[in-house]
Scaffold this active site. Structure first.
Site, PDB file in Angstrom:
ATOM      1  N   HIS A  17       0.834  -1.201   0.000  1.00 56.42           N
ATOM      2  CA  HIS A  17       0.000   0.000   0.000  1.00 56.42           C
ATOM      3  C   HIS A  17       0.871   1.254   0.000  1.00 56.42           C
ATOM      4  O   HIS A  17       0.558   2.236  -0.683  1.00 56.42           O
ATOM      5  CB  HIS A  17      -0.894   0.020   1.241  1.00 56.42           C
ATOM      6  CG  HIS A  17      -1.976  -1.014   1.248  1.00 56.42           C
ATOM      7  ND1 HIS A  17      -3.304  -0.708   1.411  1.00 56.42           N
ATOM      8  CD2 HIS A  17      -1.926  -2.359   1.101  1.00 56.42           C
ATOM      9  CE1 HIS A  17      -4.030  -1.811   1.376  1.00 56.42           C
ATOM     10  NE2 HIS A  17      -3.203  -2.831   1.197  1.00 56.42           N
ATOM     11  N   HIS A 391       4.325 -13.607  -7.440  1.00 53.95           N
ATOM     12  CA  HIS A 391       3.015 -13.920  -6.864  1.00 53.95           C
ATOM     13  C   HIS A 391       1.901 -13.183  -7.599  1.00 53.95           C
ATOM     14  O   HIS A 391       0.734 -13.451  -7.392  1.00 53.95           O
ATOM     15  CB  HIS A 391       3.001 -13.537  -5.389  1.00 53.95           C
ATOM     16  CG  HIS A 391       3.165 -12.061  -5.144  1.00 53.95           C
ATOM     17  ND1 HIS A 391       4.161 -11.315  -5.732  1.00 53.95           N
ATOM     18  CD2 HIS A 391       2.447 -11.200  -4.394  1.00 53.95           C
ATOM     19  CE1 HIS A 391       4.046 -10.054  -5.342  1.00 53.95           C
ATOM     20  NE2 HIS A 391       3.022  -9.955  -4.539  1.00 53.95           N
ATOM     21  N   TRP A 394      -0.494  -6.701  -7.632  1.00 54.93           N
ATOM     22  CA  TRP A 394      -0.743  -5.705  -8.672  1.00 54.93           C
ATOM     23  C   TRP A 394       0.429  -4.749  -8.860  1.00 54.93           C
ATOM     24  O   TRP A 394       0.735  -4.328  -9.971  1.00 54.93           O
ATOM     25  CB  TRP A 394      -2.016  -4.937  -8.368  1.00 54.93           C
ATOM     26  CG  TRP A 394      -2.528  -4.125  -9.526  1.00 54.93           C
ATOM     27  CD1 TRP A 394      -2.795  -2.787  -9.542  1.00 54.93           C
ATOM     28  CD2 TRP A 394      -2.867  -4.598 -10.840  1.00 54.93           C
ATOM     29  NE1 TRP A 394      -3.271  -2.392 -10.773  1.00 54.93           N
ATOM     30  CE2 TRP A 394      -3.335  -3.493 -11.594  1.00 54.93           C
ATOM     31  CE3 TRP A 394      -2.825  -5.862 -11.459  1.00 54.93           C
ATOM     32  CZ2 TRP A 394      -3.743  -3.606 -12.924  1.00 54.93           C
ATOM     33  CZ3 TRP A 394      -3.234  -5.970 -12.785  1.00 54.93           C
ATOM     34  CH2 TRP A 394      -3.680  -4.853 -13.505  1.00 54.93           C
ATOM     35  N   ASN A 395       1.116  -4.382  -7.768  1.00 60.55           N
ATOM     36  CA  ASN A 395       2.286  -3.514  -7.918  1.00 60.55           C
ATOM     37  C   ASN A 395       3.352  -4.186  -8.780  1.00 60.55           C
ATOM     38  O   ASN A 395       3.910  -3.575  -9.697  1.00 60.55           O
ATOM     39  CB  ASN A 395       2.880  -3.160  -6.545  1.00 60.55           C
ATOM     40  CG  ASN A 395       1.937  -2.338  -5.707  1.00 60.55           C
ATOM     41  OD1 ASN A 395       1.222  -1.474  -6.203  1.00 60.55           O
ATOM     42  ND2 ASN A 395       1.928  -2.607  -4.414  1.00 60.55           N
ATOM     43  N   SER A 396       3.627  -5.439  -8.494  1.00 60.84           N
ATOM     44  CA  SER A 396       4.616  -6.181  -9.274  1.00 60.84           C
ATOM     45  C   SER A 396       4.170  -6.341 -10.717  1.00 60.84           C
ATOM     46  O   SER A 396       4.971  -6.220 -11.654  1.00 60.84           O
ATOM     47  CB  SER A 396       4.862  -7.557  -8.649  1.00 60.84           C
ATOM     48  OG  SER A 396       5.496  -7.434  -7.389  1.00 60.84           O
ATOM     49  N   GLN A 416      -4.521 -11.540  -6.532  1.00 60.82           N
ATOM     50  CA  GLN A 416      -3.419 -12.068  -7.340  1.00 60.82           C
ATOM     51  C   GLN A 416      -3.910 -13.008  -8.441  1.00 60.82           C
ATOM     52  O   GLN A 416      -3.353 -13.024  -9.540  1.00 60.82           O
ATOM     53  CB  GLN A 416      -2.399 -12.757  -6.424  1.00 60.82           C
ATOM     54  CG  GLN A 416      -1.718 -11.789  -5.467  1.00 60.82           C
ATOM     55  CD  GLN A 416      -1.032 -12.460  -4.293  1.00 60.82           C
ATOM     56  OE1 GLN A 416      -0.817 -13.685  -4.299  1.00 60.82           O
ATOM     57  NE2 GLN A 416      -0.690 -11.691  -3.270  1.00 60.82           N
TER      58      GLN A 416
END
Length: 494
Positions: A17, A391, A394-396, A416
């Site tokens: 976050h 994994h 969303w950030n990745s 995910q």
């Protein structure tokens, strides 16, 4: 004279976050010259970001004039221990303690001549909007840091389709036990193609028992949906979605009749940095919740020594935990693939020192480079990286898209699975690994890495990268949407 805008971005105390909140702060500061932006994080996280910080309400910055940081108390100033406490208790406590503490932050900023004009909050904090309005904040917005497809799923779940989703979840679980036919577990939501409840929808929507440890999360999403739904009253909350129009057109179209949603992503600071700002000497500290004991130079120099598109990068994010069996399977796969690899294994991934030693022995036996944490965007931007085993947080996923790196998705929970569905089924920029009991076996990983590094997938990843960068460039769809949002709040909208 126009009133100076002051954005307060309130976050949950998790790296997943805080990182996008910091990117949003930078983006708002750049898009709204003269505006102030303050990132408000729980004290436990603030102390890790700014060592030496002591009390709630304390402020700090990165040396810039536009972005500041302030701490609030979520009632767990020493940090939340998931082994000793429950998520249900935490959600109850953060709502009560956080409301009181945030009210104090808003008063202090107002009394100091810096009144907040727009309160933005990340997920699981729907109470922020009410506190902000009680203290005269004119506009509120949720920063949606998951796929817009996940938001569409939550919206329709709480607007009449919850029973259908639960029935599909029950059918899918029965199917897994061999009691149902192959079509069980599918659900159709407005504007979206058929989705598998247990694989493609956020995992919290598959909760069917009240004693499930994540059952406490659903009321928070219900409150969020209530807040964002467009109504005749002037109190609905905007949605700033970390996606772009061409990335999730169906989900955005499904939401827009009901919600004031602005797709402004990918919200990633490095997409707006010039060459001078990208220099190591000019970069602000990462302000992560995890230490960087290995040093940035070690893994960047290691990457510099590898051929282009040769390295497999492996990281399961900031909260997912790998079992010893999963570590063994990954190590076996890397040995078979015979590619160099960079693997992030967090210190908190292990239960104790013995397990830590055993896991790291397995990982290093495959002769790659293992680090405790890294600046992921810098790794994914490196030309040596061939694919990303992730994994699928969303950030990745967004960082991978923005860097044109193909994905091997191994989702675990929350949104995910939805991100993995997008990667494989909608974008074609990666492959989803099949996991037996949550563990992806070595042979499957070998297959997935080979597929993800194929010419066809690499080409699609490169094409999506260009579309992502075009979206946030001057005049792109996300740039226009952000400026429209700024225009609306400046005009006194909700």
């Amino acid at each position: 004279m126009a009133k100076q805008q002051h954005f307060l971005i309130v976050t949950y105390p998790a790296q997943g976050h805080i990182t996008p909140a910091r990117h949003l702060a930078s983006r708002l500061a750049g898009a709204a010259p003269g505006a102030r932006v303050t990132v408000c994080v729980p004290l436990s996280a603030f102390r890790k970001m700014f060592p030496g910080a002591a009390v709630e309400g304390e402020e700090s910055d990165d040396g810039g004039e536009q972005v500041a940081y302030v701490a609030y108390s979520d009632g767990y100033d020493g940090g939340f221990d998931r082994a000793a406490d429950s998520y249900a208790r935490y959600m109850e406590q953060v709502r009560a303690a956080g409301s009181r503490s945030l009210a104090g932050v808003l008063r202090r900023l107002r009394d100091g001549g810096r009144p907040v004009t727009c309160a933005v909050y990340t997920l699981l904090l729907p109470w922020v909007a009410g506190v902000a309005r009680e203290h005269g904040v004119a506009a509120t917005a949720v920063f949606w840091i998951q796929p817009a497809t996940a938001l569409a799923a939550y919206y329709h779940y709480f607007r009449g389709l919850g029973d259908a989703v639960v029935r599909a979840a029950v059918a899918a679980k029965a199917k897994a036990s061999g009691e149902e036919d192959a079509s069980a577990g599918m659900v159709r939501l407005p504007g979206l193609p058929p989705l598998r409840v247990l694989r493609d929808l956020p995992s919290f929507l598959a909760v069917t028992e009240d004693d499930d440890p994540f059952a406490c999360v659903l009321p928070e999403f219900r409150d969020l949906v209530d807040a964002i739904e467009r109504s005749s009253s002037p109190t609905s909350t905007y949605v700033l979605a970390n996606t772009f129009d061409a990335m999730e057109p169906e989900a955005l179209a499904s939401l827009r009749p009901h919600v004031d949603v602005f797709s402004i992503g990918p919200v990633l600071s490095f997409l707006h940095d010039d060459a001078e700002e990208r220099a190591v000497s000019r970069r602000p500290p990462p302000r992560d919740l995890f230490e960087h004991p290995d040093g940035v130079s070690r893994y960047l120099e290691w990457l510099d020594s590898k051929p282009a598109r040769s390295v497999v990068y492996i990281s399961f994010g900031s909260s997912s935990v790998m079992s010893r069996k999963q570590v063994a399977e990954i190590a076996d796969a890397m040995t078979r693939i015979e590619r160099p690899f960079l693997w992030v294994l967090r210190k908190d991934n292990c239960k104790d020192q013995d397990e830590d030693a055993a896991i790291r022995k397995l990982a290093t036996a495959a002769a790659g480079l293992v680090v405790e944490w890294c600046e992921q965007a810098r790794v994914l931007s490196h030309p040596a990286v061939a694919c990303f085993v992730t994994h699928c947080g969303w950030n990745s996923s967004l960082e991978s898209v923005a860097c044109g790196v193909p994905i091997v998705a191994a989702p675990q929970y929350s949104d995910q699975g939805t991100a993995a569905w997008l990667v494989q089924e909608r974008w074609g920029t990666g492959v989803r690994a099949a996991g037996d009991g949550g563990v992806v076996e070595a042979g499957e990983l070998v297959r997935c890495v080979e597929a993800a590094t194929s010419g066809e997938v690499v080409a699609r990843a490169a094409a999506l990268r260009e579309r992502a960068r075009a979206a946030v460039a001057d005049g792109g769809s996300s740039d226009r949407n952000l400026r429209e949002f700024l225009k609306q709040i400046a005009g006194g909208g909700s």
